[in-house]
Design a protein around this motif. Sequence first.
Motif, mmCIF file in Angstrom:
data_model
loop_
_atom_site.group_PDB
_atom_site.id
_atom_site.type_symbol
_atom_site.label_atom_id
_atom_site.label_comp_id
_atom_site.label_asym_id
_atom_site.label_seq_id
_atom_site.Cartn_x
_atom_site.Cartn_y
_atom_site.Cartn_z
ATOM 1 N N ARG B 142 0.834 -1.211 0.000
ATOM 2 C CA ARG B 142 0.000 0.000 0.000
ATOM 3 C C ARG B 142 0.864 1.254 0.000
ATOM 4 O O ARG B 142 0.543 2.238 -0.664
ATOM 5 N N ARG B 143 1.961 1.195 0.737
ATOM 6 C CA ARG B 143 2.893 2.334 0.738
ATOM 7 C C ARG B 143 3.458 2.532 -0.670
ATOM 8 O O ARG B 143 3.569 3.662 -1.161
ATOM 9 N N GLY B 144 3.775 1.407 -1.346
ATOM 10 C CA GLY B 144 4.290 1.488 -2.713
ATOM 11 C C GLY B 144 3.295 2.140 -3.660
ATOM 12 O O GLY B 144 3.680 2.878 -4.565
ATOM 13 N N ILE B 145 2.020 1.844 -3.448
ATOM 14 C CA ILE B 145 0.984 2.464 -4.293
ATOM 15 C C ILE B 145 0.913 3.965 -3.992
ATOM 16 O O ILE B 145 0.915 4.795 -4.899
ATOM 17 N N ARG B 146 0.868 4.312 -2.678
ATOM 18 C CA ARG B 146 0.794 5.728 -2.287
ATOM 19 C C ARG B 146 1.981 6.522 -2.838
ATOM 20 O O ARG B 146 1.835 7.647 -3.301
ATOM 21 N N ASP B 147 3.182 5.895 -2.784
ATOM 22 C CA ASP B 147 4.394 6.614 -3.203
ATOM 23 C C ASP B 147 4.604 6.582 -4.713
ATOM 24 O O ASP B 147 5.612 7.112 -5.203
ATOM 25 N N GLY B 148 3.703 5.912 -5.439
ATOM 26 C CA GLY B 148 3.855 5.882 -6.892
ATOM 27 C C GLY B 148 4.859 4.853 -7.401
ATOM 28 O O GLY B 148 5.144 4.796 -8.592
ATOM 29 N N GLU B 149 5.410 4.001 -6.500
ATOM 30 C CA GLU B 149 6.310 2.934 -6.973
ATOM 31 C C GLU B 149 5.526 1.829 -7.672
ATOM 32 O O GLU B 149 6.028 1.176 -8.580
ATOM 33 N N LEU B 150 4.305 1.575 -7.196
ATOM 34 C CA LEU B 150 3.478 0.507 -7.751
ATOM 35 C C LEU B 150 2.239 1.098 -8.426
ATOM 36 O O LEU B 150 1.753 2.156 -8.021
ATOM 37 N N ARG B 151 1.728 0.380 -9.428
ATOM 38 C CA ARG B 151 0.521 0.838 -10.114
ATOM 39 C C ARG B 151 -0.640 0.865 -9.118
ATOM 40 O O ARG B 151 -0.766 -0.013 -8.259
ATOM 41 N N PRO B 152 -1.536 1.842 -9.229
ATOM 42 C CA PRO B 152 -2.628 1.949 -8.245
ATOM 43 C C PRO B 152 -3.675 0.843 -8.382
ATOM 44 O O PRO B 152 -4.432 0.593 -7.440
ATOM 45 N N ASP B 153 -3.712 0.161 -9.541
ATOM 46 C CA ASP B 153 -4.779 -0.828 -9.766
ATOM 47 C C ASP B 153 -4.345 -2.252 -9.437
ATOM 48 O O ASP B 153 -5.030 -3.201 -9.799
ATOM 49 N N ILE B 154 -3.224 -2.432 -8.738
ATOM 50 C CA ILE B 154 -2.771 -3.814 -8.499
ATOM 51 C C ILE B 154 -3.706 -4.543 -7.532
ATOM 52 O O ILE B 154 -4.374 -3.931 -6.699
ATOM 53 N N ASP B 155 -3.742 -5.859 -7.688
ATOM 54 C CA ASP B 155 -4.549 -6.732 -6.840
ATOM 55 C C ASP B 155 -3.682 -7.101 -5.628
ATOM 56 O O ASP B 155 -2.839 -7.992 -5.691
ATOM 57 N N VAL B 156 -3.880 -6.377 -4.525
ATOM 58 C CA VAL B 156 -2.983 -6.516 -3.372
ATOM 59 C C VAL B 156 -3.018 -7.933 -2.791
ATOM 60 O O VAL B 156 -1.977 -8.532 -2.508
ATOM 61 N N GLU B 157 -4.218 -8.504 -2.629
ATOM 62 C CA GLU B 157 -4.295 -9.825 -1.986
ATOM 63 C C GLU B 157 -3.649 -10.908 -2.856
ATOM 64 O O GLU B 157 -2.986 -11.808 -2.345
#
Lengths: 199, 199
Positions: B142-157
């Motif tokens: 989630r931190r990666g998504i917030r910081d823009g390292e990861l795509r926002p639409d990834i399936d976290v689970e």
Amino acid sequence: MTSTADAPRPPGRPRSVRADEAIIEATLDLLAEGSTIEAISVEAIAARAGVGKATIYRRWAGKDALLHDALRTLKGEPPQPSGRSVREDLIALVGAVGQNIDPRAAKIMPCLVPNVKRNAEHYALYQSIVEPRRAVMREVLRRGIRDGELRPDIDVEVTLALITGPLLIQRMLNWNPDLDETTLPARVVDQVLAGIQAR
Amino acid sequence: MTSTADAPRPPGRPRSVRADEAIIEATLDLLAEGSTIEAISVEAIAARAGVGKATIYRRWAGKDALLHDALRTLKGEPPQPSGRSVREDLIALVGAVGQNIDPRAAKIMPCLVPNVKRNAEHYALYQSIVEPRRAVMREVLRRGIRDGELRPDIDVEVTLALITGPLLIQRMLNWNPDLDETTLPARVVDQVLAGIQAR
């Protein structure tokens, strides 16, 4: 160990296929009732199947070969890839991970886990079941590389672990209660393909 | 079951921390010696630890709470993410999957597997160990998504299952003998990141 060798044969000579089936069934019944891989004996299997030990030894080299065939029966054959697309083939193969066609598997398979890493014979038996299934998946990935669907530099062995691991931990342990087992194969395959597909 | 309640207390009042440790150690010793989760009793633990049952019940609500703490001790604390990068944090966390800091774990953990899906108390105990570790990984994603390292639409689970599954099946079952456990965490994380990193 109770030995009940030389059980009475059924009247007449049993047909070969029927005897094979009876021996496999007897093995699975005994395992499902709690016999361990170590404790189960050819004598006990023969008695339960209503055949002589010699009948078993005519068909199988020994206990390990018989257990291998019995456990294969439990799991059924791995699905055959249709060859239409890597995605479709992988979803079908991943969907079969940790699945069994025989209800006795729910009793037998989890009990094998504690000994897989402790006992070399258990491990060999386990790998003899797992490796052919892994080989089918590996071939689908290699075909994808040859056909240009997948990047040529992908790490095939890690990809196999990535697509197998989630389903195996989910079916063996219900690792994450929030994951839905029915949709998981497609979600896993799609996410893995996102990283390895040719662009 | 042999009951050995009312074991002699050691002279003088044991210091509270020392008693806690002795009780946890006694629990782990009994499990490592083959006591099952079902069969192990507060009486037997008290006797082994050299304390009275009341000492245990003053500290833990019951057997399940004590087992939870004992198994947590076995696994140690999950690594704390350094926060430098998603990649670095995930490699550290994935490297700890299926690892234990106590050698008794090799005897105890595999024996829990057969019952995790069969027994609701086992499952609750298992999840109480696993979920906090999964939560740490989830927060890194989630931190990666917030910081823009990861795509926002990834399936976290699904991502959690993808990074955990390979290490868990490898350490529990040595699923694929051709995979090297020491390099696997980085190979898994790099391949998963290839599919979910922001471009």
